[in-house]
Write a protein that holds these residues in place. Structure first.
Motif, PDB file in Angstrom:
ATOM      1  N   ILE A 121     -32.062  32.161  25.193  1.00 48.62           N
ATOM      2  CA  ILE A 121     -30.853  31.672  25.853  1.00 48.62           C
ATOM      3  C   ILE A 121     -31.197  30.532  26.810  1.00 48.62           C
ATOM      4  O   ILE A 121     -30.484  29.532  26.874  1.00 48.62           O
ATOM      5  N   SER A 122     -32.311  30.657  27.508  1.00 52.30           N
ATOM      6  CA  SER A 122     -32.732  29.611  28.435  1.00 52.30           C
ATOM      7  C   SER A 122     -32.942  28.285  27.712  1.00 52.30           C
ATOM      8  O   SER A 122     -32.482  27.234  28.174  1.00 52.30           O
ATOM      9  N   SER A 167     -29.550  27.081  25.929  1.00 54.79           N
ATOM     10  CA  SER A 167     -28.517  26.712  26.901  1.00 54.79           C
ATOM     11  C   SER A 167     -28.607  25.251  27.337  1.00 54.79           C
ATOM     12  O   SER A 167     -27.660  24.711  27.897  1.00 54.79           O
ATOM     13  N   LYS A 168     -29.722  24.607  27.073  1.00 57.07           N
ATOM     14  CA  LYS A 168     -29.833  23.174  27.358  1.00 57.07           C
ATOM     15  C   LYS A 168     -28.897  22.379  26.459  1.00 57.07           C
ATOM     16  O   LYS A 168     -28.477  21.287  26.797  1.00 57.07           O
ATOM     17  N   GLU A 228     -23.443  25.983  25.422  1.00 58.35           N
ATOM     18  CA  GLU A 228     -23.024  26.970  26.408  1.00 58.35           C
ATOM     19  C   GLU A 228     -22.891  28.299  25.666  1.00 58.35           C
ATOM     20  O   GLU A 228     -22.104  28.419  24.727  1.00 58.35           O
ATOM     21  N   ILE A 229     -23.676  29.275  26.089  1.00 54.17           N
ATOM     22  CA  ILE A 229     -23.775  30.563  25.410  1.00 54.17           C
ATOM     23  C   ILE A 229     -23.080  31.649  26.217  1.00 54.17           C
ATOM     24  O   ILE A 229     -23.235  31.721  27.432  1.00 54.17           O
ATOM     25  N   GLU A 237     -23.529  35.065  27.096  1.00 55.24           N
ATOM     26  CA  GLU A 237     -24.627  36.032  27.075  1.00 55.24           C
ATOM     27  C   GLU A 237     -24.154  37.461  26.802  1.00 55.24           C
ATOM     28  O   GLU A 237     -24.899  38.262  26.244  1.00 55.24           O
ATOM     29  N   THR A 253     -24.121  38.018  23.042  1.00 53.06           N
ATOM     30  CA  THR A 253     -25.334  37.626  22.328  1.00 53.06           C
ATOM     31  C   THR A 253     -26.151  38.856  21.985  1.00 53.06           C
ATOM     32  O   THR A 253     -26.363  39.722  22.825  1.00 53.06           O
ATOM     33  N   ARG A 268     -22.989  21.155  24.546  1.00 55.11           N
ATOM     34  CA  ARG A 268     -23.267  20.260  25.665  1.00 55.11           C
ATOM     35  C   ARG A 268     -23.600  18.879  25.082  1.00 55.11           C
ATOM     36  O   ARG A 268     -24.661  18.679  24.542  1.00 55.11           O
TER      37      ARG A 268
END
Length: 88
Positions: free
Chosen positions: A48-49, A52-53, A56-57, A59, A62, A85
């Motif tokens: 996710i980290s 997420s760049k 937009e997740i 969480e 997920t 994004r």
């Protein structure tokens, strides 16, 4: 593949070293597919980290799972994408 291996493949015969290799591979796959919930949580956090760049997740929706399929460990990730994004 050499001739002996080819003939063994055709007849369904395996040499003991090949059988041992296959058993070891199956044991390793089993070990990889049997992971703790904490391990999967860590994978989920890191995925996710990184993702997420770019996306937009959500969480809460997920899911990360690991299982075996055809003798191979499979990591499945179902990510709920809220938005893309565009500035990434």
């Amino acid at each position: 593949m050499n001739l002996k291996a080819f003939l063994n493949a055709l007849t369904g015969k395996q040499e003991s070293k090949d059988i041992a290799k296959e058993r070891l591979r199956l044991v390793l796959v089993h070990d990889r597919a049997t992971v703790s919930p904490e391990f999967l949580d860590k994978i989920k956090e890191e995925m996710i980290s990184v993702i997420s760049k770019y996306l937009e997740i959500d969480e809460t929706k997920t899911e990360i799972n690991m299982h075996k399929s055809d003798g191979t460990a499979v990591l499945e990730a179902n990510l709920a994408v809220k938005a893309i994004r565009r500035n990434a």
